[in-house]
Design a protein around this motif. Sequence first.
Motif, mmCIF file in Angstrom:
data_model
loop_
_atom_site.group_PDB
_atom_site.id
_atom_site.type_symbol
_atom_site.label_atom_id
_atom_site.label_comp_id
_atom_site.label_asym_id
_atom_site.label_seq_id
_atom_site.Cartn_x
_atom_site.Cartn_y
_atom_site.Cartn_z
ATOM 1 N N VAL A 36 -5.268 4.950 0.584
ATOM 2 C CA VAL A 36 -4.929 3.930 -0.281
ATOM 3 C C VAL A 36 -5.676 3.702 -1.526
ATOM 4 O O VAL A 36 -5.703 2.817 -2.090
ATOM 5 C CB VAL A 36 -5.010 2.542 0.720
ATOM 6 C CG1 VAL A 36 -3.935 2.641 1.921
ATOM 7 C CG2 VAL A 36 -6.365 2.371 1.127
ATOM 8 N N ARG A 37 -6.299 4.784 -1.915
ATOM 9 C CA ARG A 37 -7.171 4.601 -3.087
ATOM 10 C C ARG A 37 -6.208 5.171 -4.337
ATOM 11 O O ARG A 37 -5.785 6.286 -3.999
ATOM 12 C CB ARG A 37 -8.490 5.266 -3.014
ATOM 13 C CG ARG A 37 -9.525 4.994 -4.196
ATOM 14 C CD ARG A 37 -10.818 4.802 -3.749
ATOM 15 N NE ARG A 37 -11.915 4.820 -4.861
ATOM 16 C CZ ARG A 37 -12.856 3.894 -4.641
ATOM 17 N NH1 ARG A 37 -12.968 3.266 -3.970
ATOM 18 N NH2 ARG A 37 -13.655 3.938 -5.855
ATOM 19 N N SER A 38 -6.351 4.606 -5.251
ATOM 20 C CA SER A 38 -5.354 5.330 -6.364
ATOM 21 C C SER A 38 -6.114 5.568 -7.796
ATOM 22 O O SER A 38 -5.336 5.944 -8.772
ATOM 23 C CB SER A 38 -4.483 4.308 -6.638
ATOM 24 O OG SER A 38 -4.962 3.047 -7.682
ATOM 25 N N ILE A 56 1.305 3.527 -3.241
ATOM 26 C CA ILE A 56 -0.110 4.131 -3.396
ATOM 27 C C ILE A 56 -0.190 5.491 -2.420
ATOM 28 O O ILE A 56 -0.757 6.701 -2.736
ATOM 29 C CB ILE A 56 -1.690 3.498 -3.386
ATOM 30 C CG1 ILE A 56 -1.289 2.303 -4.319
ATOM 31 C CG2 ILE A 56 -2.723 4.098 -3.424
ATOM 32 C CD1 ILE A 56 -2.451 0.958 -4.138
ATOM 33 N N SER A 69 -8.605 -0.211 -3.748
ATOM 34 C CA SER A 69 -7.552 0.872 -4.077
ATOM 35 C C SER A 69 -7.498 1.195 -5.526
ATOM 36 O O SER A 69 -7.240 2.256 -5.809
ATOM 37 C CB SER A 69 -6.276 0.327 -3.570
ATOM 38 O OG SER A 69 -5.725 -0.576 -4.480
ATOM 39 N N LEU A 124 0.799 -1.349 0.124
ATOM 40 C CA LEU A 124 0.252 0.071 0.100
ATOM 41 C C LEU A 124 0.746 1.339 -0.015
ATOM 42 O O LEU A 124 0.265 2.352 -0.430
ATOM 43 C CB LEU A 124 -1.027 0.272 1.261
ATOM 44 C CG LEU A 124 -2.010 -1.006 1.256
ATOM 45 C CD1 LEU A 124 -2.630 -1.023 2.706
ATOM 46 C CD2 LEU A 124 -3.023 -0.834 0.163
#
Lengths: 140, 120
Positions: free
Chosen positions: B117-119, B20, B86, B17
């Motif tokens: 943690v989102r891309s 990201i 993510s 993670l």
Amino acid sequence: MAIYPSQEWCDEWKDAMNNDPACVETGKNWGLDFPGDFLFEITPGSGLDKTHYMYADIKGGKCLELKMLDSQGDKKPGFYVTGSYGDFKPVVKGEKDFIEGIVRALFIMKGDMGKIMRNAKYIRAMAASISSFKNEYLGE
Amino acid sequence: MGEIRIIGDLNGLGASLLSIMEQNIDNPERMKKIRRISGNLVATEKNIGVAITIIFDKGNISLKDGSVEKPSAALWTDFDTLAAYSCGELNPIVGVLKGRIKVRGNLLKLLKMVTIVRSD
């Protein structure tokens, strides 16, 4: 049956990946705008006498090249995976999950892990293709 | 470039993670949501039991191996669901409603914190 690890085994894995619809479909964007090649460093133990290196050049869901190397040489792969033969063997046999090995840090992967997260389905398909053919193993 | 402070050695979940999070810390739009947050989020891979804690301190973000005793919020999920979230394939509310993600603590805070943690 090919012995893992060997060039014969690499050839079989390459064929397995390229003939697996899941790998081709889920990997269609893999490595197109980033380096998608892997270098596996397999450390000794459990029947393996010395460190072995395996290089896989993968792009757009197709494995272009998969070969054993004497050393890391001047390769600068997108992803560098290190693990012991004892940990890789159950993955190749289909008994253990490669991603679980990454999460548990049995395998150390260096590279853009965000790409791994975004392409988790492909990584899972690629790992599943490893155990789709029969092999022989050192130390058994 | 912003920096995520790493506390101790990271497990594989944290390492997965981290990149990201490093990209997000340089994203002003993403950081706008979490800049004022203080607290910590524990994320646990439920099948393996490997956990990480993300510590938010008004724009400063740290990451550590394992869980803390009383997190502001906690979530339990499997690696594939976390990966789907993510990369923007999974709405977290849908994930919770479908039982793919279990949560505890301050849900509103969790939904803001987890964007780190989102891309997409």
